[in-house]
Write an enzyme that holds these catalytic residues in place. Structure first.
Site, PDB file in Angstrom:
ATOM      1  N   LYS A   1      33.860  23.857  30.983  1.00  0.00           N
ATOM      2  CA  LYS A   1      34.595  23.013  30.271  1.00  0.00           C
ATOM      3  C   LYS A   1      34.087  21.680  29.416  1.00  0.00           C
ATOM      4  CE  LYS A   1      38.841  24.066  32.269  1.00  0.00           C
ATOM      5  NZ  LYS A   1      39.946  23.170  33.342  1.00  0.00           N
TER       6      LYS A   1
ATOM      7  N   LYS B   1      35.821  35.891  32.564  1.00  0.00           N
ATOM      8  CA  LYS B   1      37.004  35.463  32.923  1.00  0.00           C
ATOM      9  C   LYS B   1      38.301  35.780  32.086  1.00  0.00           C
ATOM     10  CE  LYS B   1      38.822  31.814  34.346  1.00  0.00           C
ATOM     11  NZ  LYS B   1      39.104  30.145  35.359  1.00  0.00           N
TER      12      LYS B   1
ATOM     13  N   LYS C   1      43.463  31.580  29.716  1.00  0.00           N
ATOM     14  CA  LYS C   1      44.400  31.148  29.167  1.00  0.00           C
ATOM     15  C   LYS C   1      43.875  30.207  27.942  1.00  0.00           C
ATOM     16  CE  LYS C   1      46.608  28.108  32.650  1.00  0.00           C
ATOM     17  NZ  LYS C   1      45.628  27.463  33.859  1.00  0.00           N
TER      18      LYS C   1
HETATM   19  P1  TYM Z   1      44.159  27.781  36.771  1.00  0.00           P
HETATM   20  O1  TYM Z   1      45.781  27.084  36.509  1.00  0.00           O
HETATM   21  O2  TYM Z   1      43.260  27.919  36.044  1.00  0.00           O
HETATM   22  O3  TYM Z   1      44.633  28.686  37.729  1.00  0.00           O
HETATM   23  C1  TYM Z   1      46.042  28.884  38.663  1.00  0.00           C
HETATM   24  C2  TYM Z   1      45.749  30.189  39.323  1.00  0.00           C
HETATM   25  O4  TYM Z   1      45.174  31.375  38.973  1.00  0.00           O
HETATM   26  C3  TYM Z   1      43.893  31.769  39.546  1.00  0.00           C
HETATM   27  N1  TYM Z   1      42.529  32.525  38.064  1.00  0.00           N
HETATM   28  C4  TYM Z   1      42.790  33.832  37.956  1.00  0.00           C
HETATM   29  N2  TYM Z   1      42.758  34.626  39.274  1.00  0.00           N
HETATM   30  C5  TYM Z   1      41.871  35.540  38.751  1.00  0.00           C
HETATM   31  N3  TYM Z   1      40.924  36.599  37.686  1.00  0.00           N
HETATM   32  C6  TYM Z   1      41.738  35.241  36.742  1.00  0.00           C
HETATM   33  N4  TYM Z   1      41.582  35.400  35.494  1.00  0.00           N
HETATM   34  C7  TYM Z   1      42.123  33.809  36.842  1.00  0.00           C
HETATM   35  N5  TYM Z   1      42.660  32.844  36.035  1.00  0.00           N
HETATM   36  C8  TYM Z   1      42.844  31.766  37.063  1.00  0.00           C
HETATM   37  C9  TYM Z   1      42.804  30.264  39.708  1.00  0.00           C
HETATM   38  O5  TYM Z   1      42.126  30.948  40.269  1.00  0.00           O
HETATM   39  C10 TYM Z   1      44.479  29.293  39.689  1.00  0.00           C
HETATM   40  O6  TYM Z   1      44.288  30.267  41.193  1.00  0.00           O
HETATM   41  N6  TYM Z   1      42.167  23.931  39.530  1.00  0.00           N
HETATM   42  C11 TYM Z   1      43.122  24.661  39.830  1.00  0.00           C
HETATM   43  C12 TYM Z   1      44.722  24.238  39.451  1.00  0.00           C
HETATM   44  C13 TYM Z   1      45.012  23.462  41.583  1.00  0.00           C
HETATM   45  C14 TYM Z   1      44.927  23.859  42.217  1.00  0.00           C
HETATM   46  C15 TYM Z   1      45.130  22.763  42.946  1.00  0.00           C
HETATM   47  C16 TYM Z   1      44.552  25.208  43.070  1.00  0.00           C
HETATM   48  C17 TYM Z   1      44.891  22.283  40.887  1.00  0.00           C
HETATM   49  N7  TYM Z   1      45.213  21.693  42.252  1.00  0.00           N
HETATM   50  C18 TYM Z   1      45.298  22.945  44.091  1.00  0.00           C
HETATM   51  C19 TYM Z   1      44.674  25.056  43.974  1.00  0.00           C
HETATM   52  C20 TYM Z   1      45.198  24.477  44.715  1.00  0.00           C
HETATM   53  C21 TYM Z   1      43.364  25.521  38.126  1.00  0.00           C
HETATM   54  O7  TYM Z   1      42.788  25.049  37.454  1.00  0.00           O
HETATM   55  O8  TYM Z   1      44.020  26.384  38.339  1.00  0.00           O
END
Ligand code: TYM
Length: 332
Positions: free
Chosen positions: A116, A198, A201
């Site tokens: 990032k 990956k 979004k």
């Molecule tokens: P975020 O918002 O980037 O993504 C949300 C969830 O989607 C999963 N994910 C994917 N899984 C498979 N293939 C992909 N291409 C893919 N892109 C995203 C992510 O692994 C995630 O589970 N830091 C976290 C948000 C967060 C969180 C937490 C999660 C904040 N606090 C506490 C669990 C527990 C994040 O940025 O997810």
């Protein structure tokens, strides 16, 4: 089972962009499997989203949308605590405290920070750096047992476990040490245009991403343009990342195994295969899209859900915080 005996599940999604089939298959689709037997908290993590600049009106809109998507993906607010992170102030409070128990070296090793900060070179702020300590706070506040996430969050989750163990060692047992729930089949959905990266979004190339709310036409067009290889054979293999990713997506939406998929397209070209993946994906998301359209039209219902969710979460978070404050030595 009595509510108090249930194990706890926590996960979160950032309202930082339109959600993708990566978010769906890697995380959100799995959330509802815990609703009956666990006490579940699913959070829209808006505090995390501002580590990257957001347009305020867009952030607000996406916060509602993420909540509506949770519900459209089958999360009943009567059975799951659905809430917005910034509505429960203990997240920021414990986030700060855990900053003081998380090492510079640990944070420097986080691959998401490195990625990032390379992408946002003009805004490498302190929040982007300490992001994993806030994520640890999210999880540890609820004495979480299980955290369903995609594989990209594994490193953050391990840090949360390390920080919790460190704190427990210093002050005696305070936090439950959480376990990840990472779906083997769909833990990393790849970009349709660059299948070694990956699906994200924040990717500026729209053809690389399928959004959960894309129309069927858009879904079909994106799969039609998906990068494959110069071969013509539908086969799962490490040296065929584009085709293997499409097979992973097809398997997830159709329920067919890789063997069945290989047989189905034996002797057929990639054109037929891509159309089948598009059809399966569009069909699999149809109900979610329709339910989302219904939910997003009723803002006051969404607000009632967020409010009830925040109140419920607040009660749990407050209990952990009072323990933490006492152990650290803050005056009550
Ligand atoms: P975020 O918002 O980037 O993504 C949300 C969830 O989607 C999963 N994910 C994917 N899984 C498979 N293939 C992909 N291409 C893919 N892109 C995203 C992510 O692994 C995630 O589970 N830091 C976290 C948000 C967060 C969180 C937490 C999660 C904040 N606090 C506490 C669990 C527990 C994040 O940025 O997810």
């Amino acid at each position: 089972m009595a509510e108090n005996d249930k194990k706890i599940v926590f996960s979160g999604v950032q309202p930082s962009g339109n959600l993708t089939i990566g978010n769906y298959l890697g995380a959100i689709k799995n959330f509802s499997r815990f609703s009956e037997e666990y006490k579940t908290f699913y959070c829209v993590v808006d505090l995390h989203a501002i580590t990257v600049r957001q347009v305020p009106a867009e952030l607000r809109k996406r916060t509602y949308e993420t909540l509506a998507l949770y519900m459209a993906c089958g999360l009943d607010p009567q059975k799951n605590t659905l809430f917005v992170q910034s509505h429960v102030p203990q997240h920021a409070e414990l986030g700060w405290i855990l900053d003081c128990y998380t090492m510079f070296g640990e944070l420097s090793r986080m691959t998401q920070f490195k990625d990032k900060s390379a992408k946002n070179a003009q805004n490498i702020n302190a929040g982007l750096f300490t992001y994993p300590a806030l994520m640890a706070a999210d999880i540890l506040l609820y004495q979480t047992d299980i955290v369903p996430v995609g594989i990209d969050q594994k490193q953050h989750l391990e840090l949360a476990r390390d920080v919790a163990s460190r704190f427990n060692l210093l002050y005696s047992d305070t936090f439950k040490i959480p376990e990840g729930y990472i779906p083997q089949d769909t833990m990393k959905i790849m970009s349709l245009q660059e299948p070694t990266a990956k699906m994200s979004k924040s990717d500026p190339n729209e053809n690389a991403i399928v959004y959960i709310l894309d129309s069927k036409d858009d879904i079909m067009r994106k799969f039609k343009r998906a990068v494959t290889d110069s071969d013509t054979c539908v086969r799962y293999s490490e040296d065929k990342p584009g085709v293997s990713n499409l097979m992973t997506i097809y398997r997830a939406f159709s329920g067919k195994s890789f063997d069945e998929i290989e047989r189905e397209f034996d002797g057929k070209g990639y054109g037929d295969f891509k159309m089948a993946v598009g059809e399966a994906c569009a069909d699999g998301l149809k109900d979610v899209r329709e339910e989302f359209a219904r939910l997003i039209a009723d803002k006051s219902h969404l607000e009632a859900v967020m409010k009830a969710g925040a109140e419920e979460a607040y009660g749990y978070a407050r209990r952990t915080m009072s323990k933490v404050r006492r152990k650290i030595g803050f005056v009550n």
